[in-house]
Scaffold this motif. Sequence first.
Motif, PDB file in Angstrom:
ATOM      1  N   UNK A  40       0.809  -1.214   0.000  1.00  0.00           N
ATOM      2  CA  UNK A  40       0.000   0.000   0.000  1.00  0.00           C
ATOM      3  C   UNK A  40       0.850   1.276   0.000  1.00  0.00           C
ATOM      4  N   UNK A  41       1.886   1.294   0.833  1.00  0.00           N
ATOM      5  CA  UNK A  41       2.747   2.490   0.910  1.00  0.00           C
ATOM      6  C   UNK A  41       3.382   2.780  -0.443  1.00  0.00           C
ATOM      7  N   UNK A  42       3.705   1.711  -1.138  1.00  0.00           N
ATOM      8  CA  UNK A  42       4.419   1.896  -2.398  1.00  0.00           C
ATOM      9  C   UNK A  42       3.479   2.285  -3.527  1.00  0.00           C
ATOM     10  N   UNK A  43       2.215   1.874  -3.383  1.00  0.00           N
ATOM     11  CA  UNK A  43       1.201   2.389  -4.311  1.00  0.00           C
ATOM     12  C   UNK A  43       1.110   3.906  -4.157  1.00  0.00           C
ATOM     13  N   UNK A  44       1.040   4.349  -2.910  1.00  0.00           N
ATOM     14  CA  UNK A  44       0.954   5.800  -2.682  1.00  0.00           C
ATOM     15  C   UNK A  44       2.206   6.493  -3.185  1.00  0.00           C
ATOM     16  N   UNK A  45       3.355   5.890  -2.917  1.00  0.00           N
ATOM     17  CA  UNK A  45       4.616   6.539  -3.268  1.00  0.00           C
ATOM     18  C   UNK A  45       4.733   6.762  -4.775  1.00  0.00           C
ATOM     19  N   UNK A  46       4.271   5.786  -5.559  1.00  0.00           N
ATOM     20  CA  UNK A  46       4.439   5.933  -7.002  1.00  0.00           C
ATOM     21  C   UNK A  46       3.506   7.008  -7.548  1.00  0.00           C
ATOM     22  N   UNK A  47       2.322   7.109  -6.959  1.00  0.00           N
ATOM     23  CA  UNK A  47       1.407   8.161  -7.407  1.00  0.00           C
ATOM     24  C   UNK A  47       1.955   9.530  -7.006  1.00  0.00           C
ATOM     25  N   UNK A  48       2.514   9.624  -5.784  1.00  0.00           N
ATOM     26  CA  UNK A  48       3.117  10.891  -5.354  1.00  0.00           C
ATOM     27  C   UNK A  48       4.250  11.295  -6.300  1.00  0.00           C
ATOM     28  N   UNK A  49       5.082  10.314  -6.635  1.00  0.00           N
ATOM     29  CA  UNK A  49       6.200  10.593  -7.558  1.00  0.00           C
ATOM     30  C   UNK A  49       5.681  11.131  -8.888  1.00  0.00           C
ATOM     31  N   UNK A  50       4.623  10.482  -9.417  1.00  0.00           N
ATOM     32  CA  UNK A  50       4.100  10.889 -10.716  1.00  0.00           C
ATOM     33  C   UNK A  50       3.579  12.324 -10.650  1.00  0.00           C
ATOM     34  N   UNK A  51       2.874  12.654  -9.557  1.00  0.00           N
ATOM     35  CA  UNK A  51       2.326  14.020  -9.432  1.00  0.00           C
ATOM     36  C   UNK A  51       3.445  15.047  -9.287  1.00  0.00           C
ATOM     37  N   UNK A  52       4.467  14.658  -8.541  1.00  0.00           N
ATOM     38  CA  UNK A  52       5.554  15.598  -8.246  1.00  0.00           C
ATOM     39  C   UNK A  52       6.402  15.861  -9.487  1.00  0.00           C
ATOM     40  N   UNK A  62      -5.301   7.784  -9.474  1.00  0.00           N
ATOM     41  CA  UNK A  62      -4.936   9.021 -10.180  1.00  0.00           C
ATOM     42  C   UNK A  62      -4.971   8.833 -11.700  1.00  0.00           C
ATOM     43  N   UNK A  63      -6.162   8.938 -12.268  1.00  0.00           N
ATOM     44  CA  UNK A  63      -6.308   8.699 -13.714  1.00  0.00           C
ATOM     45  C   UNK A  63      -5.538   9.690 -14.582  1.00  0.00           C
ATOM     46  N   UNK A  64      -5.062  10.775 -13.979  1.00  0.00           N
ATOM     47  CA  UNK A  64      -4.315  11.748 -14.774  1.00  0.00           C
ATOM     48  C   UNK A  64      -2.836  11.398 -14.910  1.00  0.00           C
ATOM     49  N   UNK A  65      -2.367  10.443 -14.113  1.00  0.00           N
ATOM     50  CA  UNK A  65      -0.938  10.106 -14.155  1.00  0.00           C
ATOM     51  C   UNK A  65      -0.669   8.632 -14.395  1.00  0.00           C
ATOM     52  N   UNK A  66      -1.731   7.840 -14.518  1.00  0.00           N
ATOM     53  CA  UNK A  66      -1.550   6.401 -14.698  1.00  0.00           C
ATOM     54  C   UNK A  66      -2.169   5.969 -16.023  1.00  0.00           C
ATOM     55  N   UNK A  67      -1.417   5.210 -16.816  1.00  0.00           N
ATOM     56  CA  UNK A  67      -1.976   4.526 -17.984  1.00  0.00           C
ATOM     57  C   UNK A  67      -2.287   3.101 -17.550  1.00  0.00           C
ATOM     58  N   UNK A  68      -3.534   2.695 -17.680  1.00  0.00           N
ATOM     59  CA  UNK A  68      -3.928   1.332 -17.333  1.00  0.00           C
ATOM     60  C   UNK A  68      -3.870   0.482 -18.592  1.00  0.00           C
TER      61      UNK A  68
END
Lengths: 464, 464
Positions: free
Chosen positions: A258-270, A298-304
């Motif tokens: 879970x922490x790493x899911x958050x971390x990758x989204x934070x990285x993408x936004x930053x 975060x649909x704006x920073x992730x390609x599914x």
Amino acid sequence: MAKSWANLGVDLHLEPTGTTSTGVRRGLTDALRSAVRTGRLAPGTRLPSSRALAADLGIARNTVADAYADLVAEGWLTARQGSGTRVGDRAVVPPAHADPPRRTPGRPVHDLIPGTPDLTSFPRTEWLRAARRALAAAPSQALAYGDARGRAELRTALAGYLSRARGVRADPEHIVICAGISHGLRVLGTMLRARGARTVAVESYGLDVHWRLLTEAGLRTRPLPFDERGTDTAELTDEGAVLLTPAHQFPLGDPLHHDRRSAVVDWARRTGGLVLEDDYDGEFRYDRQPVGALQGLDPDHVVYLGTASKSLAPGLRLGWMVLPPALTDEVAAAKGQADTCGVLDQLTLAEFITSGAHDRHVRAARLRYRRRRDALVDALALHAPGIRPTGIAAGLHAVLRLPPGTEQSVVQAAAWQGLALHALSTYHHPDAPAATPDALVVGYGTPSERGWTAALEALCRVLP
Amino acid sequence: MAKSWANLGVDLHLEPTGTTSTGVRRGLTDALRSAVRTGRLAPGTRLPSSRALAADLGIARNTVADAYADLVAEGWLTARQGSGTRVGDRAVVPPAHADPPRRTPGRPVHDLIPGTPDLTSFPRTEWLRAARRALAAAPSQALAYGDARGRAELRTALAGYLSRARGVRADPEHIVICAGISHGLRVLGTMLRARGARTVAVESYGLDVHWRLLTEAGLRTRPLPFDERGTDTAELTDEGAVLLTPAHQFPLGDPLHHDRRSAVVDWARRTGGLVLEDDYDGEFRYDRQPVGALQGLDPDHVVYLGTASKSLAPGLRLGWMVLPPALTDEVAAAKGQADTCGVLDQLTLAEFITSGAHDRHVRAARLRYRRRRDALVDALALHAPGIRPTGIAAGLHAVLRLPPGTEQSVVQAAAWQGLALHALSTYHHPDAPAATPDALVVGYGTPSERGWTAALEALCRVLP
């Protein structure tokens, strides 16, 4: 002449030469003989009637009849009342450059290579039913050159399905159909390179074909460290993108912490980096902990990226990308019309999903694979109690940890027994920091239902 | 639990939170409400039974029943005896980023843009019959990841067909299936660039999408001069390849002159250059002069490119390359598995050809298009005797030469009348030496049988 075009049985390209009647006859005879001799006309092929061929070529019917008669006399053709004139059965000279057929290595008796579902359970009848309905409903214009994003019917069906089944925030306008996840990655690699990206972070374990596709697009792949909580996304720096399998790490099989899911989204936004989420087998989860798509965060920073290769069959060559709205046009342009997937399969899959056949198929398949997984776990407990299966809460494969130093000898012993297996090291990125432990990746989804038990027995025999 | 997977109607991803019984109920209620509110669960969707969902989630059945009851009370769900629990009809908040639907320009009333056949005559029934037979006969392994060259069944069927109908010297081992001619050109461009080619010679007239694909592969396109004998292949120098439409110049419509056919083959042999033969509509020839494939002259230096886009439909995304044996592996590698076309359509086309349905379809289509061509020629003679149609011995389009200076005004007048038309200048390479004469390219194959007469009348009205 116009009539003959519609009535002739077979389309035949001939270039007879000559202008006088005798010359035309000889030219036609030569052209036909040559077509038979070189194999262009296969033995048994029925020729047009002399009337029809004469009309096609704009010559006299008798000339054609005479040429046919010459070739019957020579043995190249046969004529029988009622079945017309046919090419005779004499040996045909092989065409130029006929190489000996390629030798494909004999398939092993038992196939436990991961990545392919049980193809004997492909729902042929249901698929054809969906194809019939889809083609009956499709407007003719659906068969034209189309939207590079793919057919709207399929994008709409997928938006609904991915939203309810995988927690993806999907809008049909921002879905692009592709020919599987590899094709999607090639397109995304092209797009990223065009935007100036140089490096894509990847996991320490994954598919080398994916790394190679990114490399061919001009990108470097940099593996992230891996530990018991999964891929260490806190190590992301200035990469243009990161490729992850968050729901079910391939091949190790655990969900991203879970922490790493958050971390990758934070990285993408930053940083403005892009997360490429490979959800290759999201349909197959057996235990109760749900793992939704990272894209929902975060649909704006992730390609599914998803695919029909595991839920139906790789041969369909159908996959999909759910894109950040700002990128849709760029990705559709990078894909281009040259690569558009066949519309008939797209329309069929849309109907297959909308009619509920897809859900029924996935649920039945999930039950079968879950039973196989349980049988694998039970068999290991009985026959190889020292071997611990991991990554088994989902998917179509398991990882079996082996005693140190035994990986290669087990794989070789398996090969001798006609059992195809991959070692975990097959999936290790060459630049990944940590060494890979000895382990097997066992694709228990690959065999047929009939072949599965024997494959499992063969596996138990080769385990230390 | 296992049973419930197979019996549930719909696959639903939920992430309820909470651990106490009250907490679980609230978590589930929130998760379901949110799924309905955001549209992930569409109005009318039937939910799993409380028993089934409880089993899936590993929670008590009463907890699910209570959560459903809460949401029925709130109006999000409806429950009716016999039809289970469904999502209610209340307005759904659109998902994030729901852009307004893209506006596609209204299609014109009459479409005479070349490049698309009459899609209303796609042989739907015959195609489905072939699909059923092909899928019944296919081994399960056909549905796996396959040969990058495409399915052997289709390569074999094409080798026979192209040999007899087009004079191609084809061996199934050296055919690569692609998603149409554009896709083939992208693959060939990649291969040529990897071999060190820098420039590809092209014709003065052609498709800009082809030139762009070559440019995107890193190649320069250099147009060859064009005169009344066609493209001047004697002007070839040190280009890595030349792209030609020898049987039916696109769009001008004449076959390449005999001397120039020889010249291009001589050039290829002398310099090691490659000839890319685009045989986009080789099936459609109406007059008696046969024009076989250039490839038959020298299979070691010519790549033959064909497509089902004109004979069947562009939406199939099926084309083929017949390759010089020495290049097959390189081209298959440049294509890669990522781009493989769907196997079901490949198997269906193989069956369609082998059963004779393809020949019947092409002959019927040829008759229809020939009638249209004759009607076009007659109508021009009657209504616009000053306009000379050219390039009409074959194909699905004609070129109408216009009085100098009238091209743009005719195209604009046509647009006002709802008639889509292309000017010849649309197809002129920007670097081509000679100026293009005023002319229209009329795709008489594009309209439906029902729409053709009206389209022809509209055309006659706008001609000067």
